[in-house]
Design an enzyme around this catalytic site. Structure first.
Site, PDB file in Angstrom:
ATOM      1  N   ASP A 236      33.230   7.098  70.743  1.00  0.00           N
ATOM      2  CA  ASP A 236      34.371   6.187  70.825  1.00  0.00           C
ATOM      3  C   ASP A 236      34.122   5.238  72.004  1.00  0.00           C
ATOM      4  OD1 ASP A 236      36.991   5.273  70.263  1.00  0.00           O
ATOM      5  OD2 ASP A 236      37.901   6.746  71.590  1.00  0.00           O
TER       6      ASP A 236
ATOM      7  N   VAL B  25      41.086   9.212  63.782  1.00  0.00           N
ATOM      8  CA  VAL B  25      40.774  10.006  62.593  1.00  0.00           C
ATOM      9  C   VAL B  25      40.751  11.501  62.904  1.00  0.00           C
ATOM     10  CG1 VAL B  25      39.488   8.150  61.455  1.00  0.00           C
ATOM     11  CG2 VAL B  25      38.273   9.726  62.979  1.00  0.00           C
TER      12      VAL B  25
ATOM     13  N   LYS C 100      32.636   4.403  66.526  1.00  0.00           N
ATOM     14  CA  LYS C 100      33.653   3.340  66.621  1.00  0.00           C
ATOM     15  C   LYS C 100      33.159   2.319  67.633  1.00  0.00           C
ATOM     16  CE  LYS C 100      37.867   6.064  66.495  1.00  0.00           C
ATOM     17  NZ  LYS C 100      39.043   6.425  67.313  1.00  0.00           N
TER      18      LYS C 100
ATOM     19  N   ASP D  15      30.631  14.545  67.220  1.00  0.00           N
ATOM     20  CA  ASP D  15      31.469  14.203  66.073  1.00  0.00           C
ATOM     21  C   ASP D  15      31.707  12.700  65.982  1.00  0.00           C
ATOM     22  OD1 ASP D  15      33.037  14.188  68.374  1.00  0.00           O
ATOM     23  OD2 ASP D  15      34.667  15.385  67.537  1.00  0.00           O
TER      24      ASP D  15
ATOM     25  N   ARG E  99      41.268  20.336  62.324  1.00  0.00           N
ATOM     26  CA  ARG E  99      39.808  20.513  62.366  1.00  0.00           C
ATOM     27  C   ARG E  99      39.278  21.123  61.076  1.00  0.00           C
ATOM     28  NH1 ARG E  99      38.091  19.615  67.700  1.00  0.00           N
ATOM     29  NH2 ARG E  99      39.409  20.440  69.359  1.00  0.00           N
TER      30      ARG E  99
HETATM   31  P1  IMP Z   1      34.551   8.960  74.105  1.00  0.00           P
HETATM   32  O1  IMP Z   1      34.234   9.563  75.434  1.00  0.00           O
HETATM   33  O2  IMP Z   1      35.689   7.958  74.220  1.00  0.00           O
HETATM   34  O3  IMP Z   1      33.378   8.369  73.380  1.00  0.00           O
HETATM   35  O4  IMP Z   1      35.208  10.103  73.253  1.00  0.00           O
HETATM   36  C1  IMP Z   1      34.497  10.975  72.495  1.00  0.00           C
HETATM   37  C2  IMP Z   1      35.360  12.165  72.130  1.00  0.00           C
HETATM   38  O5  IMP Z   1      36.717  11.788  71.971  1.00  0.00           O
HETATM   39  C3  IMP Z   1      34.927  12.729  70.801  1.00  0.00           C
HETATM   40  O6  IMP Z   1      33.980  13.737  70.974  1.00  0.00           O
HETATM   41  C4  IMP Z   1      36.216  13.233  70.228  1.00  0.00           C
HETATM   42  O7  IMP Z   1      36.415  14.571  70.643  1.00  0.00           O
HETATM   43  C5  IMP Z   1      37.288  12.371  70.828  1.00  0.00           C
HETATM   44  N1  IMP Z   1      37.706  11.288  69.891  1.00  0.00           N
HETATM   45  C6  IMP Z   1      37.447   9.961  69.976  1.00  0.00           C
HETATM   46  N2  IMP Z   1      37.967   9.278  68.942  1.00  0.00           N
HETATM   47  C7  IMP Z   1      38.568  10.210  68.163  1.00  0.00           C
HETATM   48  C8  IMP Z   1      39.270  10.144  66.911  1.00  0.00           C
HETATM   49  O8  IMP Z   1      39.464   9.097  66.274  1.00  0.00           O
HETATM   50  N3  IMP Z   1      39.728  11.334  66.432  1.00  0.00           N
HETATM   51  C9  IMP Z   1      39.552  12.534  67.066  1.00  0.00           C
HETATM   52  N4  IMP Z   1      38.882  12.639  68.222  1.00  0.00           N
HETATM   53  C10 IMP Z   1      38.405  11.488  68.762  1.00  0.00           C
HETATM   54 MG    MG Z   2      38.056  16.205  70.697  1.00  0.00          MG
END
Ligand code: IMP
Ligand code: MG
Length: 186
Positions: free
Chosen positions: A108, A158, A136, A105, A170
């Site tokens: 981040d 978001v 992001k 999705d 969701r």
């Molecule tokens: P990462 O490991 O920091 O890249 O996080 C990825 C996961 O964090 C995604 O699959 C989302 O489930 C959650 N996530 C990161 N940013 C957001 C956001 O802005 N809204 C909702 N879920 C997020």
């Molecule tokens: Mg999540």
């Protein structure tokens, strides 16, 4: 049109409308159909966030494919990545020799994907790529560049179209920026 006014008070603004998302998903589907022609990719969704995106995406891919899902432990109720990642539900099938396309999705920090990609790579796929709806890049902690990306978005939290806060939102068909007051009061 379904009435999603119940979320209005929690949103700062709508970032991507249903139409914005539809057009982008179609574009991504066309690119994937072209690039994976003759390869019968295995499209792997990361639960639960990619559920909605994945369902729409595969219906805009016009070549044979198979699907599978993995579930990964996530943030809990916080909005920040812990960096602690764990596979809760693994793939049903081996991926050795398969062309694997991971559907996420949002990327981040990249920590979740880094862990998953390293794990999947060790199983010997023919290729391993990533398609994310949202990116992001300003938040990145590890070096990950998605092969397919729908939208680069600013550093805001978001929700909608599969993305949640504390398991809510969701089911919104569009993507909105969550008001800070919703998560800062906790
Ligand atoms: P990462 O490991 O920091 O890249 O996080 C990825 C996961 O964090 C995604 O699959 C989302 O489930 C959650 N996530 C990161 N940013 C957001 C956001 O802005 N809204 C909702 N879920 C997020
Ligand atoms: Mg999540």
């Amino acid at each position: 049109m379904a009435d999603f006014s119940f979320v209005e008070q929690d949103l700062a603004y709508v970032l991507l409308s249903e139409d914005d998302i539809k057009a982008k998903v179609r574009e991504l589907g066309e690119a994937i159909s072209r690039d994976y022609q003759g390869k019968r990719p295995m499209v792997v969704g990361i639960l639960k966030g990619s559920l909605v995106f994945m369902a729409d995406l595969i219906r805009s891919v016009t070549i044979p494919l198979s699907i599978d899902y993995v579930a990964i432990s996530s943030y809990g109720r916080s909005t920040d990545s812990s960096g602690v990642v764990r596979i809760i539900k693994d793939l049903d099938e081996p991926i050795e020799g398969r062309h694997v396309l991971v559907v996420e999705d949002i990327v981040d920090t990249g920590l979740t994907l880094r862990y998953l990609l390293d794990n999947l790579q060790s199983r010997g796929p023919a290729s391993l790529k990533v398609c994310t709806l949202l990116d992001k890049p300003s938040r990145r902690k590890v070096d990950i560049v998605p092969d397919y990306n729908g939208f680069e978005i600013p550093d805001e939290f978001v929700v909608g179209y599969g993305l949640d806060y504390a398991e809510n939102y969701r089911n919104m068909p569009f993507i909105g920026v969550l008001r800070r007051s919703v998560y800062e009061q906790e």
